[in-house]
Design an enzyme around this catalytic site. Structure first.
Site, PDB file in Angstrom:
ATOM      1  N   VAL A 193      36.165  47.955  10.315  1.00  0.00           N
ATOM      2  CA  VAL A 193      37.674  48.548  10.484  1.00  0.00           C
ATOM      3  C   VAL A 193      38.175  48.935   9.028  1.00  0.00           C
ATOM      4  CG1 VAL A 193      40.068  47.806  10.909  1.00  0.00           C
ATOM      5  CG2 VAL A 193      38.162  46.496  12.031  1.00  0.00           C
ATOM      6  N   TYR A 204      25.953  37.595   5.100  1.00  0.00           N
ATOM      7  CA  TYR A 204      27.163  37.769   6.304  1.00  0.00           C
ATOM      8  C   TYR A 204      26.869  37.973   7.383  1.00  0.00           C
ATOM      9  CZ  TYR A 204      31.044  40.183   8.076  1.00  0.00           C
ATOM     10  OH  TYR A 204      32.499  40.385   8.948  1.00  0.00           O
TER      11      TYR A 204
END
Ligand SMILES: NC(=O)c1ccc[n+]([C@@H]2O[C@H](COP(=O)([O-])OP(=O)(O)OC[C@H]3O[C@@H](n4cnc5c(N)ncnc54)[C@H](O)[C@@H]3O)[C@@H](O)[C@H]2O)c1
Length: 264
Positions: free
Chosen positions: A193, A158
């Site tokens: 988040v 990622y």
């Protein structure tokens, strides 16, 4: 207070059916833009477009598929009357230690996060450059991640994919400038988040045994963040509106951290 004004602008947001993309779509619409939600989740995407109100739309778009971009961008231009802003937000994160790496999962992440973003830039340029079907220039905003600037365990591929988004951004801005496309290209590095993706990551790193619990993992992120909290959807959306607006008119080829200072 000066408001960022996108009245008359037309935006396409990939991955806009939920999460950060949905928040970006709402913020862009509030600033006056007409928005095309572009996603593979048709029902959810159409619902989000509906909640934005009249004049917005949903287009089915798989970011990994060149032909899907062709059709999706053409549909957005036809339905909304042009294209000025493309937000390459669609992305996936699959947590794994390198010793357990599954090549298929790695390829999926690279396909969506890197190839998907590159195809988004390609089709944004083709549409917005002089002579294109929406040939008035514009802005592209790519969504990287704080993961591109730190070394957090279990998110190697990622992180690599988001570092690639960073380089894509800079080369794309240079190509656009050199070839006179009139398109600014920037990226953002959002911090963590606490939405579905963020919660999945916290759960995964706890499951792997890197932290005692998801809460402990989140605490470690907050501890590394000078602002002392996680990011909100609105924090990220506000940065996108800024990069889409004329107030960032001389900001080009950069990555903007929106991470409370966590990144390097
Ligand atoms: N959530 C976080 O903490 C965080 C932090 C930094 C960066 N980001 C990045 O922000 C972006 C949005 O993340 P999110 O938290 O909203 O994730 P999310 O999983 O909630 O939403 C991702 C959206 O992308 C869509 N999508 C997936 N594959 C697609 C494809 N092939 N074509 C089109 N759409 C596709 C999904 O349907 C979904 O609507 C991602 O690029 C992510 O890597 C997220």
């Amino acid at each position: 207070m000066t408001q960022l004004d996108l009245t008359g602008r037309i935006a396409l947001v990939t991955g806009g059916a939920q999460g950060l993309g949905e928040g970006m779509a709402h913020a862009l619409a509030r600033a006056g833009a007409k928005v095309a939600i572009a996603d593979i989740q048709d029902d959810l995407g159409a619902k989000v477009a509906e909640t934005l109100g009249e004049g917005h739309t949903f287009v089915h778009l798989d970011v990994t598929d060149d032909a899907s971009w062709e059709v999706g961008v053409a549909a957005a231009i036809e339905q909304l009357g042009g294209l000025d802003i493309v937000v390459n937000n669609a992305g996936v994160e699959i947590t794994s230690l390198l010793v357990d790496l599954d090549p298929e999962q790695a390829r999926t992440m690279l396909d969506i996060n890197v190839v998907g973003t590159a195809l988004g830039i390609k089709h944004a340029f083709r549409a917005m450059r002089p002579g294109g079907p929406a040939g008035g220039g514009g802005t592209v905003i790519n969504v990287a991640s704080v993961a591109a600037t730190i070394a957090f365990p279990a998110i190697s591929i990622y992180s690599a994919s988001k570092s690639a988004v960073d380089r894509l951004t800079r080369v794309a801005a240079m190509e656009s400038g050199k070839l006179g496309y009139g398109v600014r290209v920037n990226c953002i590095y959002p911090g963590l988040v606490p939405n579905q993706m963020g919660a999945n990551l916290a759960n995964d790193v706890a499951r792997i045994g890197l932290f005692g619990s998801p809460e402990e993992a989140v605490g470690a992120v907050v501890e590394l963040t000078p602002s002392g909290r996680l990011a909100s959807t609105e924090d990220i959306a506000d940065a996108v509106v800024f990069l889409a607006s004329d107030q960032s008119g001389f900001v080009n080829g950069v990555g903007l951290p929106v991470d409370g200072g966590m990144g390097m």
